[in-house]
Design a protein around this motif. Sequence first.
Motif, PDB file in Angstrom:
ATOM      1  N   GLN A 405      -8.046   1.779 -13.608  1.00 34.92           N
ATOM      2  CA  GLN A 405      -9.052   2.680 -13.044  1.00 34.92           C
ATOM      3  C   GLN A 405     -10.298   1.893 -12.675  1.00 34.92           C
ATOM      4  N   GLY A 406     -10.827   2.165 -11.492  1.00 32.23           N
ATOM      5  CA  GLY A 406     -12.014   1.469 -11.028  1.00 32.23           C
ATOM      6  C   GLY A 406     -11.716   0.207 -10.239  1.00 32.23           C
ATOM      7  N   GLN A 407     -10.442  -0.208 -10.209  1.00 34.62           N
ATOM      8  CA  GLN A 407     -10.063  -1.395  -9.464  1.00 34.62           C
ATOM      9  C   GLN A 407     -10.114  -1.113  -7.968  1.00 34.62           C
ATOM     10  N   ASP A 408     -10.272  -2.172  -7.175  1.00 33.33           N
ATOM     11  CA  ASP A 408     -10.346  -2.046  -5.728  1.00 33.33           C
ATOM     12  C   ASP A 408      -9.050  -1.458  -5.171  1.00 33.33           C
ATOM     13  N   ASP A 409      -9.174  -0.487  -4.263  1.00 33.40           N
ATOM     14  CA  ASP A 409      -7.992   0.128  -3.650  1.00 33.40           C
ATOM     15  C   ASP A 409      -7.199  -0.866  -2.810  1.00 33.40           C
ATOM     16  N   ARG A 410      -7.793  -2.010  -2.496  1.00 28.40           N
ATOM     17  CA  ARG A 410      -7.063  -3.003  -1.706  1.00 28.40           C
ATOM     18  C   ARG A 410      -5.871  -3.568  -2.462  1.00 28.40           C
ATOM     19  N   ALA A 411      -5.797  -3.289  -3.758  1.00 30.48           N
ATOM     20  CA  ALA A 411      -4.667  -3.772  -4.551  1.00 30.48           C
ATOM     21  C   ALA A 411      -3.417  -2.930  -4.341  1.00 30.48           C
ATOM     22  N   THR A 412      -3.515  -1.827  -3.602  1.00 26.75           N
ATOM     23  CA  THR A 412      -2.376  -0.927  -3.450  1.00 26.75           C
ATOM     24  C   THR A 412      -1.628  -1.186  -2.145  1.00 26.75           C
ATOM     25  N   LEU A 413      -0.347  -0.871  -2.155  1.00 35.57           N
ATOM     26  CA  LEU A 413       0.458  -1.021  -0.944  1.00 35.57           C
ATOM     27  C   LEU A 413      -0.022  -0.043   0.129  1.00 35.57           C
ATOM     28  N   TYR A 414      -0.398   1.170  -0.280  1.00 34.32           N
ATOM     29  CA  TYR A 414      -0.850   2.145   0.712  1.00 34.32           C
ATOM     30  C   TYR A 414      -2.051   1.622   1.499  1.00 34.32           C
ATOM     31  N   HIS A 415      -3.029   1.100   0.810  1.00 34.52           N
ATOM     32  CA  HIS A 415      -4.225   0.603   1.489  1.00 34.52           C
ATOM     33  C   HIS A 415      -3.876  -0.555   2.416  1.00 34.52           C
ATOM     34  N   THR A 416      -2.950  -1.394   1.991  1.00 35.28           N
ATOM     35  CA  THR A 416      -2.567  -2.553   2.796  1.00 35.28           C
ATOM     36  C   THR A 416      -1.900  -2.131   4.101  1.00 35.28           C
ATOM     37  N   LEU A 417      -1.097  -1.087   4.058  1.00 35.52           N
ATOM     38  CA  LEU A 417      -0.340  -0.667   5.238  1.00 35.52           C
ATOM     39  C   LEU A 417      -1.081   0.324   6.107  1.00 35.52           C
ATOM     40  N   ASP A 418      -2.141   0.946   5.599  1.00 35.20           N
ATOM     41  CA  ASP A 418      -2.761   2.073   6.291  1.00 35.20           C
ATOM     42  C   ASP A 418      -3.605   1.625   7.484  1.00 35.20           C
ATOM     43  N   VAL A 706      14.303 -14.910   3.547  1.00 33.40           N
ATOM     44  CA  VAL A 706      13.864 -16.281   3.799  1.00 33.40           C
ATOM     45  C   VAL A 706      12.355 -16.266   4.014  1.00 33.40           C
ATOM     46  N   ALA A 707      11.674 -17.142   3.259  1.00 36.73           N
ATOM     47  CA  ALA A 707      10.204 -17.265   3.370  1.00 36.73           C
ATOM     48  C   ALA A 707       9.537 -15.898   3.259  1.00 36.73           C
ATOM     49  N   ALA A 708       9.876 -15.184   2.196  1.00 41.78           N
ATOM     50  CA  ALA A 708       9.303 -13.852   1.980  1.00 41.78           C
ATOM     51  C   ALA A 708       7.894 -13.949   1.421  1.00 41.78           C
ATOM     52  N   ARG A 709       7.081 -12.930   1.752  1.00 41.56           N
ATOM     53  CA  ARG A 709       5.691 -12.924   1.315  1.00 41.56           C
ATOM     54  C   ARG A 709       5.364 -11.569   0.702  1.00 41.56           C
ATOM     55  N   HIS A 710       4.401 -11.545  -0.204  1.00 40.42           N
ATOM     56  CA  HIS A 710       3.945 -10.293  -0.818  1.00 40.42           C
ATOM     57  C   HIS A 710       2.933  -9.651   0.126  1.00 40.42           C
ATOM     58  N   PRO A 711       3.195  -8.466   0.683  1.00 38.77           N
ATOM     59  CA  PRO A 711       2.315  -7.901   1.714  1.00 38.77           C
ATOM     60  C   PRO A 711       0.891  -7.653   1.233  1.00 38.77           C
ATOM     61  N   VAL A 712       0.731  -7.218  -0.012  1.00 37.23           N
ATOM     62  CA  VAL A 712      -0.605  -6.871  -0.511  1.00 37.23           C
ATOM     63  C   VAL A 712      -1.420  -8.127  -0.778  1.00 37.23           C
ATOM     64  N   GLU A 714      -0.902 -11.196   0.290  1.00 36.03           N
ATOM     65  CA  GLU A 714      -1.132 -11.961   1.521  1.00 36.03           C
ATOM     66  C   GLU A 714      -2.323 -11.405   2.287  1.00 36.03           C
ATOM     67  N   GLN A 715      -2.397 -10.088   2.432  1.00 37.48           N
ATOM     68  CA  GLN A 715      -3.500  -9.483   3.167  1.00 37.48           C
ATOM     69  C   GLN A 715      -4.816  -9.653   2.425  1.00 37.48           C
ATOM     70  N   TRP A 716      -4.769  -9.526   1.114  1.00 34.77           N
ATOM     71  CA  TRP A 716      -5.978  -9.718   0.298  1.00 34.77           C
ATOM     72  C   TRP A 716      -6.525 -11.138   0.505  1.00 34.77           C
ATOM     73  N   MET A 717      -5.633 -12.119   0.465  1.00 28.97           N
ATOM     74  CA  MET A 717      -6.061 -13.513   0.615  1.00 28.97           C
ATOM     75  C   MET A 717      -6.644 -13.768   2.000  1.00 28.97           C
ATOM     76  N   GLU A 718      -6.084 -13.124   3.013  1.00 29.31           N
ATOM     77  CA  GLU A 718      -6.628 -13.304   4.358  1.00 29.31           C
ATOM     78  C   GLU A 718      -8.004 -12.667   4.485  1.00 29.31           C
ATOM     79  N   GLU A 719      -8.181 -11.479   3.888  1.00 31.46           N
ATOM     80  CA  GLU A 719      -9.470 -10.797   3.983  1.00 31.46           C
ATOM     81  C   GLU A 719     -10.560 -11.522   3.211  1.00 31.46           C
ATOM     82  N   THR A 720     -10.200 -12.097   2.073  1.00 32.86           N
ATOM     83  CA  THR A 720     -11.184 -12.780   1.231  1.00 32.86           C
ATOM     84  C   THR A 720     -11.251 -14.275   1.497  1.00 32.86           C
ATOM     85  N   ARG A 721     -10.385 -14.761   2.399  1.00 34.63           N
ATOM     86  CA  ARG A 721     -10.339 -16.186   2.766  1.00 34.63           C
ATOM     87  C   ARG A 721     -10.132 -17.079   1.543  1.00 34.63           C
TER      88      ARG A 721
END
Length: 989
Positions: A405-418, A706-712, A714-721
Amino acid sequence: MIQDGHQPAELPSSFETASTETAVERAPQEKAAAELTPFMRQWTAAKRENPDALLFFRMGDFYELFYDDAVTASRELQLTLTARDRERSQPMCGVPYHAVESYLTRLLRKGYRIAICDQMEDPKLTKKIVRREVTRVLSPGTALDAGLGQEQNNFLAAYFEVEGEIEKKVPSGAKARSDSASMMYGLKPVPSLKPVPSLKPVPSLKPVPSLKPVPFIENKASASANIEDTYPSSKTTTSRSFDSLRSLRMTGASVGNPVCAVALLDLSTGEFRTAEFTGSSARQQAVDEILKAGSSEVLLAASAELPAQLERIPARTRVEDWVWKRDFAVPLVERQMNVRSLEGFGLTDHPAAAIAAGAVLHYVRTTQKNDALHVDSLRFEEHSTALELDQVTVRNLELVDPLFQGQDDRATLYHTLDVCLTAMGKRLLRATILRPLVDAKTLEARYEAVGEANGDLVRREEIRRAFSGLMDLERLLARLSLDSAGPRDVRALAGSLSRLPGLKNALAVMRAARWRELATGLDTLEDVTARISSTLVEEPPLTMVDGGAIAAGVDAELDELRTISTTGRQQIAGIEERERARTGIASLKVRYNSVFGYYIEITKANIAMAPADYERKQTLVNAERFTTPELKEYERKILTAHERSIEIEKRIVAELRRAILEAAGQIKRSSAAVAEADLLACFAHLAAGRRYVRPIIDEAPVIEAVAARHPVIEQWMEETREGRFIANDIYLNAAGDGPSLLLITGPNMGGKSTYLRQSAMLVLLAQMGSFVPAESLRFGLVDRIYTRIGASDNVARGRSTFMVEMTETATILNTATNRSLILLDEMGRGTATFDGLSLAWATVEYLHAETGARTLFATHYHELTMLAEKLPRVRNLRVGVKEAAGGIVFLHNIEPGAASKSYGIEVARLAGLPTAVIERAKHVLRQHEKQERQSVQVETQVDPVQLTIFTPLSQRIVDRIEATDVNSLTPLQALNLLEELQQELKDKA
């Protein structure tokens, strides 16, 4: 959020309130009815009808609360508590009627139930006390919360459990009772009602039976009488119903395998679905369905026991047992769906699901005093039509909510795909995450549509631009159906509908079959749009209170009345000039006040010049006031024009509302088409922007990425550089030589849990119909995803962390199939080392030999890696680590083989443990590593004796015992042997 440790309790019904100390019982009821004022008699009657609700009582421009209701509301809303008398024995507080919505919303979110008692007459038109009635009762599950997120549903749930089977045939006479029941609701739409909130959390209240559909019941006796009057022969009918279903006890007791049904209704959108579960896990599956939907309120039968996990839902409402009878509930559903049979909804063989749906409809009709015409479809959800996710898996994978509770919503799959552009699309995305598909044909159709849009930037963006200006059609329609929509809402609906032709054109140029089906199914509703546009002004007011919503030219009488109102000043000036000329009195004035209306004022000096036809109205010190027949007639027109105008406007809006609701089915179908188009466009946009690829569905139970990535991540790392995500391959095959089970070892923070979750995310995305973050993915459809990740406990229910872990593991081992995907992370660490190792060892063997499911098993028990040499479909994987002089470097890549170390002390050093602790831990570790020798016999078949021995010393003792001929030993020799073995143990110790 519940404040001050206040927990809303299960509430009593309108029938059972004897044990509840309510405001009605504490003050007015202590007096004889004759001693009460007419106003307090009204309040008492309304409160007696709704003893479990906070009663908002309309008095002029305020909603007032009295007695205990006032105390509660003042505390929760931070209002000033006043009193009706000097002794302050009658506490009260209030809120302005025009601002009531925000106060109601706050109370609803805290779990309260609220009844609104409105003035049903214009005080100006009656000389007696104004008649008041409870126009609506709102609870958390029925509130139209304006603060609800676009992607969120507000589900009202019903839980129904029976033992045995319900007869398939509807009892004779049910139709007659159904017709009688339809009369009990009094479903006349009430004009201009505002949505009202929810359940009052009174401490320690008894569970509530059903809501009473009759107005202002004086006591329990009259309540029963009303029911008997409503239902012909209700005594015998109810008795017969109980007798015929005596075996279907609504109880939580575990006697046999129950049938558990769930119904879920989002009144704000009209989404209505039901499901039925059987077998030993039926109760858990039903509860999971309710919790997974995020229900804000749950209905239960009055005599039913509450499943423990439903205690998480603060608003729990008891509805009387007669509502949960087939001969009452099923006809109610048929009438709402406007059908003669529920066969077309797939409910013929699922009576428990139909009964749960009927209970929900009964509750909504009773509380809303409304037909809820937008609820015109019902979906029965077959378990085999979706990938099953239980509440544990939804939480562990952080699909829609963060784990903490209180964690950033960016940790969720829904937020990543929305990246959806409409409210309907956002809700469908959320629903699809929680209920992915299992039909290969449907998935291939989605892949084709997403692939076409992914490859054509121009057409994809044309579709996405067409969503601009499209508001929430479902919720606008719901507000209109529940008579809670103002003119501005209706105009917004027209504005949204006007965007549909452009969207239809954008979809029609696509070639994929699914795009074309959506274009065909999208009704542009141009006739509805035209009628709204021609009826309402472009910018209508928020409410109908002051009028001004209807366009010119719609009604001739309305136009005339508006002319009188708008040209009033000019006409008054004309009368004044004419009378001055006629009388020769230059100072003559025509004026108006609220007491005397319009009048002609002449000073005392000019009183002799007043014409004979002037009628004296008032005498002042320096002037006289008069009126004339012409002025009286004009006054009558002016004063009634505004009220008459509002009456006409309300009539026109009511006619417009009925016309729109006639097209409710078309609007809902178009809304569903918009939602899916938005979802597919969202998937295409993600695929183009994030290098997602089309999955390949295989008939074999395989996952090959092959060369699979975690969608959440990966996106978090790109947003936060924070760097680049390290991709990894995955291969699982539950058929042939496998591997069907991957044993993953390595240090904490190395990426084991990420690798596990990543595998599940790929399957979820693929079975949603989306492309996936990998270079390629070939997979066989999964029927269910299980997770056993992390540590949690339930101390309140006497369940330790380890007990919770074992319960979750038991669910997996007992219900998984070879089509399932299982993620097990750090199993067995909540108990002693050897106990945990033994359980983990046996679990791996069972999954390999019995279940055969695709499994990823992360562990720190390095001893388990020996199983890869013994079990043919087990493979070892490890997390890459580079050791350096300054410590270790996590490579975050997964490679074949077993890890030699866990590097726990290095991770502790990185966490900041004191140096002295780290050095001491290294010393102790070296000592243990010198002493530890382990040898484990692997069980590949069921043998008469399985030896699982952990030390060479114990093995030596066993060897001596095995070599001894017990039959040839004398008693003395046996004692000597026992002494030698005992001494050997002591020496080694």
